[in-house]
Design an enzyme around this catalytic site. Structure first.
Site, mmCIF file in Angstrom:
data_model
loop_
_atom_site.group_PDB
_atom_site.id
_atom_site.type_symbol
_atom_site.label_atom_id
_atom_site.label_comp_id
_atom_site.label_asym_id
_atom_site.label_seq_id
_atom_site.Cartn_x
_atom_site.Cartn_y
_atom_site.Cartn_z
ATOM 1 N NE ARG A 1 1.179 -7.287 11.164
ATOM 2 C CZ ARG A 1 0.879 -6.527 10.119
ATOM 3 N NH1 ARG A 1 1.688 -5.554 9.753
ATOM 4 N NH2 ARG A 1 -0.203 -6.749 9.406
ATOM 5 C CD GLN B 1 -3.487 -4.828 8.352
ATOM 6 O OE1 GLN B 1 -2.501 -4.565 9.023
ATOM 7 N NE2 GLN B 1 -3.463 -4.824 7.034
ATOM 8 C CE LYS C 1 -0.732 0.484 5.010
ATOM 9 N NZ LYS C 1 -0.013 1.752 5.143
ATOM 10 C CB THR C 2 3.977 2.285 1.758
ATOM 11 O OG1 THR C 2 3.431 2.009 3.052
ATOM 12 C CG2 THR C 2 4.824 3.543 1.836
ATOM 13 C CG ASP D 1 -1.133 5.013 5.051
ATOM 14 O OD1 ASP D 1 -1.803 4.048 4.621
ATOM 15 O OD2 ASP D 1 0.043 4.898 5.444
ATOM 16 C CD GLU D 2 -2.189 1.795 8.307
ATOM 17 O OE1 GLU D 2 -3.252 1.147 8.355
ATOM 18 O OE2 GLU D 2 -1.077 1.259 8.211
#
Length: 796
Positions: free
Chosen positions: A629, A256, A33-34, A225-226
């Protein structure tokens, strides 16, 4: 095709090249995503959008810096420096610096961290003569924070029936008055807390239409973002900013969303398409991080949530090993198993310490892991521990800088008024504080008017000297950068000299910390010179004006930057240590090998978060975050018993274990204390959920019992009776008197009030929490917690 677009997959390309109109990018864990977000910004700029018209909001300064750096590499040149990229708090603080006077705040307002806020609340509780134990600062601050994030000010709070009823049930009816007083005190001090940076930004846009219009046209493109972590006030601000052009792009993953305790609401992302009819939705489902086995378990787990955006993560990565699910008898066995496994993986597969992370639901679980890592000689670090800027000596020094920047800052002024000791005692301080509160003026003003309040002689002279020194520091602000001012503070306050004079180990460490602070300020100023485009000879480059350059390196700008740092911004990647952290702190991180501990009912999921479907689904999302993770290997561990609140508690396996697909799980058990009876009986406690209660069914679901170990105890000791055997009560002698067990060692003969006579065969635990394993003649092995047990040591 532009170079920066090469390497994107199909979905990433679609998201990155979308220009106008609302866009929602549903980005699964590890889906890049980044990369997509930064590429989209670069694409906007490459297609003629001015960098000054792009606003990108993140949740960590680290993420913002990474995005800016990537864009500079993609496009070259310095244009990326003109982007508004940063956290919600840092960007809004920057805007409020210029606009705060409209709201009655000074442009150099202080930003209070949680310690400052708790100090203000503690003072108010004391002034209101309330029970400090009942109105604990952290509890009250949490309540106020929740209200602010829901756009509820003091007046709205007082009029909200449901909030008032909640306070009545909690027997904290004074919170309404504390909230009102806290808001007034912060305003008087020229200070905003973290939540105010959001609430005041909303007030600014909502109250002043001309300001809203200005920023709507400035930020023609808004990227967030997020997005699943946004709260109501963040949602309202971004909706206002994007209303004129609707060029809003949100990136997030509902799976998330794990921060409801901070006020985040998953509805923001779930209902985004209802806010914008013509929204384009792109799902990034290819995972580049984890193995197929890890993803299959994660996908299966999250499918149990009803409230979600459907998606299915997949990967071209290798199948990888099965997920290891390990059951231990005690939490100490769990910690020992993890430490031993890390050692084995390092030896066999040449991993480094930094390749491992141990995740847990609550901080209290770290003890067993820490103790066993220490015993094994494995270097580790608690992620999210005490921040450098939270150390006393650093907060003392920074408090001077805060008062220089804003004399209204009462919390900072109280901290330094008599440090280093200069003769302004507690009685004098309280007298001046009372005068300022009753008179409605600041603590600083009461110092300047000290003579009016009856102070004279040496005390008055000391106060006047202090004021003169602080005014000298203030005179430096106009022509000096943050480092130059800080050096003068260190020189004239004697703070550095006092620390240097302390030759103890602690004193030396504090002195070195101050030197490190000064070094960091110098490094920051040098970086700002570069960002402000100042040449080595001091010449301004391009079109940078002198005032902008000075502001970039000013003390106020520096203070804002360090105040808004988060744990996630710490640069700890280079340390070769095993990382220990809560799952919440691990979000956004990845490691080759992950251990997730405490997979037990009432721990994970938390016993306080299973009262509603919404709470349980967030716990499941938290488990999903923990699993995803891991890049290569994943261990999930849980214990049959662990000490909680001083008591040995029997735990059931987490319900999440039942939701994992058997074909991707490798089940085993570990621990010297484990035996087949414990193994079978422990699982049978939940047989109503597991189906057939036969030993074959148990083995089929959880694997075979561990191999029985050879008994290495002296043959003189009888074998341990079965764990299900009834306790044979012991009758002690009338003169039974418990002994001091602080020096108890293996081999000592003891008498227990209940279990009778026995021999100590093992000692473990920290000095303040020692546990003895005793073999009793009539009752077999028992683990005895020495803090609570009554043992009489027998003479040999």
């Amino acid at each position: 095709m532009q170079d920066y677009l090469i390497g994107l997959n199909e979905k990433q390309y679609i998201a990155a090249t979308h220009i106008n109109g609302p866009l929602m990018i549903v980005a699964g864990a590890g889906s890049g995503k980044t990369k997509v977000l930064t590429t989209r910004i670069a694409h906007l700029m490459a297609n003629g959008v001015d960098a000054f018209n792009i606003l990108a909001l993140t949740f960590t300064n680290k993420a913002a810096a990474e995005m800016r750096e990537r864009i500079e590499k993609m496009l070259g040149g310095n244009e990326a420096r003109n982007l508004y990229i940063g956290t919600f708090h840092s960007v809004f603080a920057r805007i409020l610096r210029a606009e705060a006077p409209r709201l009655g705040y000074p442009s150099n307002f202080s930003i209070y961290d949680s310690d400052d806020s708790k100090s203000v609340i503690k003072t108010i509780v004391k002034e209101m003569d309330l029970d400090e134990k009942h109105y604990k600062p952290n509890v009250v601050l949490s309540r106020i924070s929740q209200a602010k994030n829901a756009l509820i000010g003091p007046l709205e709070y007082a009029e909200d029936y449901y909030l008032q009823q909640e306070d009545i049930r909690a027997n904290r009816t004074a919170i309404t008055n504390i909230y009102k007083a806290y808001t007034a005190r912060c305003f008087k001090n020229g200070a905003m807390d973290f939540d105010d940076l959001l609430l005041k930004m909303y007030e600014l846009l909502h109250t002043f239409p001309e300001v809203l219009l200005k920023f709507q046209h400035k930020f023609r493109y808004v990227l967030i973002d997020e997005y699943q972590d946004t709260n109501p006030v963040q949602y309202q601000i971004t909706k206002l900013l994007a209303a004129a052009h609707e060029n809003i792009c949100v990136v997030g993953d509902d799976a998330q969303s794990i921060y409801s305790f901070r006020g985040a609401t998953i509805e923001n992302i779930l209902l985004f398409k209802k806010d914008y009819d013509d929204v384009k939705i792109v799902k990034l489902e290819q995972n580049y991080r984890s193995t197929k086995s890890i993803l299959n378990v994660a996908n299966t787990i999250i499918q149990n949530n009803k409230n979600q955006i459907p998606k299915d993560l997949w990967t071209d990565n290798a199948d990888g090993e099965k997920i290891n699910l390990v059951r231990t008898l005690t939490d100490n066995d769990e910690g020992k198993y993890v430490a031993t496994t890390i050692q084995e993986q390092k030896l066999r597969n040449h991993f480094y310490n930094k390749d491992f992370a141990i995740l847990y639901r609550t901080n209290a679980q770290s003890r067993a892991f820490e103790e066993n890592l220490r015993r094994a000689g494995i270097a580790y670090k608690i992620y999210g521990g005490l921040s450098f800027y939270q150390r006393k000596e650093i907060k003392d020094f920074v408090a001077y800088l805060r008062v220089i920047s804003n004399t209204r800052d009462e919390e900072a002024l109280k901290r330094i008024i008599n440090y280093p000791i200069r003769g302004i005692g507690k009685t004098t301080t309280e007298k001046l504080l009372t005068a300022s509160n009753e008179g409605g003026f600041t603590f600083w003003e009461s110092l300047t008017r000290a003579q009016e309040f009856g102070l004279k002689g040496h005390t008055l002279e000391v106060i006047q000297n202090f004021i003169t020194m602080m005014r000298y520091f203030q005179s430096l602000l106009k022509e000096n950068n943050a480092y130059e001012v800080a050096m003068q503070v260190g020189k004239h306050t004697n703070l550095v000299k006092e620390l240097f004079s302390d030759k103890s180990t602690e004193g030396l460490a504090r002195y070195e910390n101050i030197q490190e602070l000064l070094n960091s300020i110098k490094e920051w100023v040098d970086q700002q010179e570069n960002l402000a485009q100042i040449d080595e000879d001091g010449t301004l480059l391009e079109n940078t004006d002198t005032e902008t350059a000075k502001n970039a390196m000013s003390l106020g700008t520096y203070l804002q930057q360090i105040t808004l740092l988060t744990d996630a911004d710490k640069n700890e990647e280079d340390s070769d240590v095993v990382k220990l952290m809560t799952i919440h702190a691990a979000k956004g991180l990845e490691f080759p090998i992950i251990f997730v501990g405490g997979l037990e009912e009432s721990i994970f999921p938390s016993g306080m978060s299973i009262n509603t479907r919404e709470e349980l689904e967030e716990e499941r999302r938290l488990f999903y975050v923990a699993i995803t993770r891991a890049k290569q290997k994943l261990w999930l561990t849980y214990a049959n018993t662990r000490y909680r609140f001083g008591n040995l508690v029997q735990n059931d396996p987490s319900r999440f274990i039942e939701e994992m697909p058997e074909s991707f799980i490798n089940r085993s058990s570990a621990g010297n204390s484990f035996n087949a009876n414990n193994y079978s009986n422990g699982f049978q406690q939940r047989n109503s959920n597991f189906g057939n209660n036969t030993s074959e069914a148990i083995e089929r679901k959880y694997g075979p019992p561990p191999t029985k170990k050879v008994n290495t105890r002296p043959s003189a000791l009888p074998s341990q009776p079965p764990s299900i055997a009834k306790v044979i009560e012991h009758t002690p002698q009338p003169d039974f008197t418990p002994s001091d067990t602080s020096n108890l060692v293996e081999g000592d003969k003891v008498e227990h009030l209940k279990f009778g006579f026995g021999t100590v065969i093992k000692m473990e635990g920290a000095a303040h929490n020692r546990i003895a394993t005793v073999h009793f003649n009539l009752n077999g092995e028992k683990k005895i917690m020495l803090n609570y047990a009554k043992l009489r040591i027998l003479e040999s």
